[in-house]
Scaffold this motif. Structure first.
Motif, mmCIF file in Angstrom:
data_model
loop_
_atom_site.group_PDB
_atom_site.id
_atom_site.type_symbol
_atom_site.label_atom_id
_atom_site.label_comp_id
_atom_site.label_asym_id
_atom_site.label_seq_id
_atom_site.Cartn_x
_atom_site.Cartn_y
_atom_site.Cartn_z
ATOM 1 N N GLY A 44 -8.306 24.481 34.430
ATOM 2 C CA GLY A 44 -9.176 23.397 35.330
ATOM 3 C C GLY A 44 -8.652 22.192 35.156
ATOM 4 O O GLY A 44 -8.800 21.505 36.253
ATOM 5 N N ILE A 45 -8.106 22.040 33.895
ATOM 6 C CA ILE A 45 -7.234 20.468 34.592
ATOM 7 C C ILE A 45 -6.551 20.159 34.952
ATOM 8 O O ILE A 45 -5.873 19.796 35.698
ATOM 9 N N ILE A 46 -5.820 21.303 34.868
ATOM 10 C CA ILE A 46 -3.786 21.597 35.875
ATOM 11 C C ILE A 46 -4.453 21.123 37.385
ATOM 12 O O ILE A 46 -3.524 20.326 38.457
ATOM 13 N N LEU A 67 -0.733 29.073 40.576
ATOM 14 C CA LEU A 67 -0.532 30.215 39.383
ATOM 15 C C LEU A 67 -1.812 29.333 38.309
ATOM 16 O O LEU A 67 -2.507 30.396 37.905
ATOM 17 N N SER A 68 -2.573 28.760 38.079
ATOM 18 C CA SER A 68 -3.729 28.391 37.092
ATOM 19 C C SER A 68 -5.020 28.940 38.013
ATOM 20 O O SER A 68 -5.468 29.241 37.103
ATOM 21 N N PHE A 69 -5.276 28.928 39.386
ATOM 22 C CA PHE A 69 -6.541 29.168 39.543
ATOM 23 C C PHE A 69 -6.282 31.029 39.393
ATOM 24 O O PHE A 69 -7.689 31.759 39.343
ATOM 25 N N LEU A 70 -4.957 31.533 39.813
ATOM 26 C CA LEU A 70 -4.693 33.112 39.767
ATOM 27 C C LEU A 70 -5.314 33.450 38.327
ATOM 28 O O LEU A 70 -5.941 34.263 37.393
ATOM 29 N N ASP A 71 -4.774 32.410 37.492
ATOM 30 C CA ASP A 71 -4.669 32.738 35.509
ATOM 31 C C ASP A 71 -6.234 32.794 35.551
ATOM 32 O O ASP A 71 -6.867 33.750 34.253
ATOM 33 N N ILE A 72 -7.041 31.762 35.491
ATOM 34 C CA ILE A 72 -9.221 32.213 35.892
ATOM 35 C C ILE A 72 -9.204 32.674 36.139
ATOM 36 O O ILE A 72 -10.013 33.589 35.639
ATOM 37 N N VAL A 281 -5.286 37.347 27.481
ATOM 38 C CA VAL A 281 -5.615 36.377 26.493
ATOM 39 C C VAL A 281 -4.975 35.114 26.212
ATOM 40 O O VAL A 281 -5.206 33.753 26.509
ATOM 41 N N VAL A 282 -3.936 35.031 26.117
ATOM 42 C CA VAL A 282 -3.169 34.051 25.580
ATOM 43 C C VAL A 282 -2.640 33.349 26.221
ATOM 44 O O VAL A 282 -2.236 32.010 26.609
ATOM 45 N N THR A 283 -1.973 34.665 27.079
ATOM 46 C CA THR A 283 -0.535 33.901 27.765
ATOM 47 C C THR A 283 -1.443 32.460 28.955
ATOM 48 O O THR A 283 -1.179 31.820 29.428
ATOM 49 N N PRO A 284 -2.457 33.086 29.337
ATOM 50 C CA PRO A 284 -3.288 32.127 30.666
ATOM 51 C C PRO A 284 -3.740 30.655 30.085
ATOM 52 O O PRO A 284 -3.096 30.054 30.828
ATOM 53 N N ILE A 285 -3.822 30.952 28.177
ATOM 54 C CA ILE A 285 -3.893 28.950 28.081
ATOM 55 C C ILE A 285 -2.381 28.335 27.478
ATOM 56 O O ILE A 285 -2.453 27.555 27.338
ATOM 57 N N LEU A 286 -1.513 29.113 27.380
ATOM 58 C CA LEU A 286 -0.331 28.471 27.070
ATOM 59 C C LEU A 286 0.288 28.241 28.358
ATOM 60 O O LEU A 286 1.189 26.896 28.158
ATOM 61 N N ASN A 287 0.248 28.857 29.878
ATOM 62 C CA ASN A 287 0.714 27.416 30.923
ATOM 63 C C ASN A 287 0.128 27.238 31.050
ATOM 64 O O ASN A 287 0.944 25.728 31.038
ATOM 65 N N PRO A 288 -0.923 25.992 31.162
ATOM 66 C CA PRO A 288 -1.665 24.780 31.336
ATOM 67 C C PRO A 288 -0.991 24.508 29.830
ATOM 68 O O PRO A 288 -0.565 22.825 29.718
ATOM 69 N N LEU A 289 -0.479 24.348 28.910
ATOM 70 C CA LEU A 289 -0.265 23.991 27.330
ATOM 71 C C LEU A 289 1.181 23.190 27.866
ATOM 72 O O LEU A 289 1.785 22.209 27.318
ATOM 73 N N ILE A 290 2.063 24.305 28.454
ATOM 74 C CA ILE A 290 3.449 23.486 28.548
ATOM 75 C C ILE A 290 3.372 23.080 29.602
ATOM 76 O O ILE A 290 4.503 21.916 28.946
ATOM 77 N N TYR A 291 2.643 23.655 30.582
ATOM 78 C CA TYR A 291 3.301 22.815 31.461
ATOM 79 C C TYR A 291 2.788 21.189 31.120
ATOM 80 O O TYR A 291 2.545 20.046 31.016
ATOM 81 N N MET A 292 1.591 20.600 29.970
ATOM 82 C CA MET A 292 0.829 19.293 29.998
ATOM 83 C C MET A 292 1.226 18.534 29.204
ATOM 84 O O MET A 292 1.754 17.972 28.734
ATOM 85 N N LEU A 293 2.713 19.898 27.957
ATOM 86 C CA LEU A 293 3.243 19.459 26.848
ATOM 87 C C LEU A 293 4.571 19.174 27.600
ATOM 88 O O LEU A 293 4.833 17.939 26.867
ATOM 89 N N ARG A 294 5.402 19.533 28.471
ATOM 90 C CA ARG A 294 6.164 19.165 28.895
ATOM 91 C C ARG A 294 6.615 18.544 29.751
ATOM 92 O O ARG A 294 7.801 17.287 29.975
ATOM 93 N N ASN A 295 5.683 18.233 30.761
ATOM 94 C CA ASN A 295 5.380 17.469 32.028
ATOM 95 C C ASN A 295 4.750 15.991 31.586
ATOM 96 O O ASN A 295 3.900 15.656 31.729
ATOM 97 N N LYS A 296 5.986 15.158 32.189
ATOM 98 C CA LYS A 296 5.461 13.830 31.563
ATOM 99 C C LYS A 296 4.055 13.442 32.993
ATOM 100 O O LYS A 296 3.661 12.371 32.444
#
Length: 320
Positions: A44-46, A67-72, A281-296
């Motif tokens: 949702g944050i993405i 992608l985020s809407f799809l994962d939700i 369950v796990v992959t959808p949570i990793l997607n936003p984490l990866i993009y938020m941690l890697r993207n300034k």
């Protein structure tokens, strides 16, 4: 034939899930609940960040919001029913809800495969054709590619799911899984499923293997272009541009290939359940984490939103 037709559609299905390990169910309930909440918040944050910041109105963030809407949507189609089954002794799901879950999860899974391939093309153009990026990835093309992803996934879901649900089950209603999924429903059929298995393998090739091949080809060209970059700064920018997407692709395909390219009548049920639990369950949570941690850009925008809200809240309290 009439007798088979009368028993081919049970009123409910029994999702066996993890019932063979009852002591594990309470632990899984807590873990899955936590992952689900964080997944909804993260994705949702993405979406919120991508919509609110005009600097992020680019093809990359447009596809990322998709992608985020799809994962939700994907996790919501499966996890609530899973939590109900983990919490209590009832492990059933109505026939109608099973069919809806079956169609939606199949649709969104196929859509994600195509969407990840589209995102790899976007990264390829950004690295290999940077001067023409805005011309090539114009808004109309981005919208068309996104629609093609969603409609392509819907098409394979309608065809494959319908063929599977037409199979006579002859009263069999125990699914050895935690949600309604094609290979496990096919196991309940009391007729030959060879045609359905062929359709599943063809669909898997078109919507899993082929997009993965396109992703690998895209990143092969991208890697060659990066190798020609002489400066360390250029290498760093290329890595930041592609690393998040590569990580997401590796996580998604690493788990889903095992599930959908194995024979329909496989003995690895328990292993398959945990693999499915990972990508559900796990992959959808990793997607936003990866993009938020890697993207300034995402972190900067999120920080600004938080600060603005905090300042606004402090100001309102000061007025009071």
């Amino acid at each position: 034939m009439m007798e088979i037709d009368n028993v081919s559609s049970p009123e409910v299905f029994v999702l066996l899930g993890f019932s063979t390990q009852p002591s594990l169910e309470s632990i899984l309930f807590i873990l899955v609940s936590g992952f689900y909440v964080v997944s909804i918040l993260g994705n949702g944050i993405i979406i919120l960040v991508s919509c609110m910041d005009v600097h992020l109105h680019t093809p990359m963030y447009f596809f990322l919001a998709n992608l985020s809407f799809l994962d939700i949507s994907f996790t919501t189609s499966i996890v609530p029913q899973l939590l109900v089954n983990l919490w209590g002794p009832q492990k059933t799901i109505s026939y109608g809800r099973c069919v809806v879950q079956f169609y939606i999860s199949h649709w969104l899974g196929a859509t994600e495969c195509i969407l990840l391939a589209v995102m790899s093309y976007d990264r390829y153009v950004a690295i290999c054709r940077p001067l023409h990026y805005t011309v090539i990835m114009h808004p109309q093309l981005c919208l068309s590619l996104a629609l093609a992803s969603w409609l392509g996934g819907l098409t394979t879901s309608v065809v494959g799911s319908t063929l599977t649900m037409l199979l006579p089950l002859c009263g069999n209603n125990h699914i050895d899984h935690f949600f309604c999924e094609m290979p496990f429903i096919m196991q309940l059929a009391c007729v030959d499923t060879s045609l359905n298995e062929v359709e599943m393998y063809v669909a898997s090739f078109i919507f899993v293997v082929l997009p993965l091949g396109l992703i690998l080809v895209s990143y092969n060209h991208t890697a060659r272009a990066v190798m020609k970059i002489g400066s360390a700064e250029g290498w760093r920018k290329a890595f930041n541009t592609c690393s998040s997407h590569v990580a997401v692709v590796a996580l998604f395909y690493g788990s889903i290939i095992f599930m959908y390219l194995q024979p329909a009548k496989s003995n690895s049920h328990e292993q398959g359940k945990f693999i499915a639990l990972f990508y559900t369950v796990v992959t959808p949570i990793l997607n936003p984490l990866i993009y938020m941690l890697r993207n300034k850009d995402v972190k900067k925008t999120l920080r600004c939103i938080v600060l603005e809200n905090c300042c606004g809240f402090a100001g309102s309290r000061g007025n009071i």
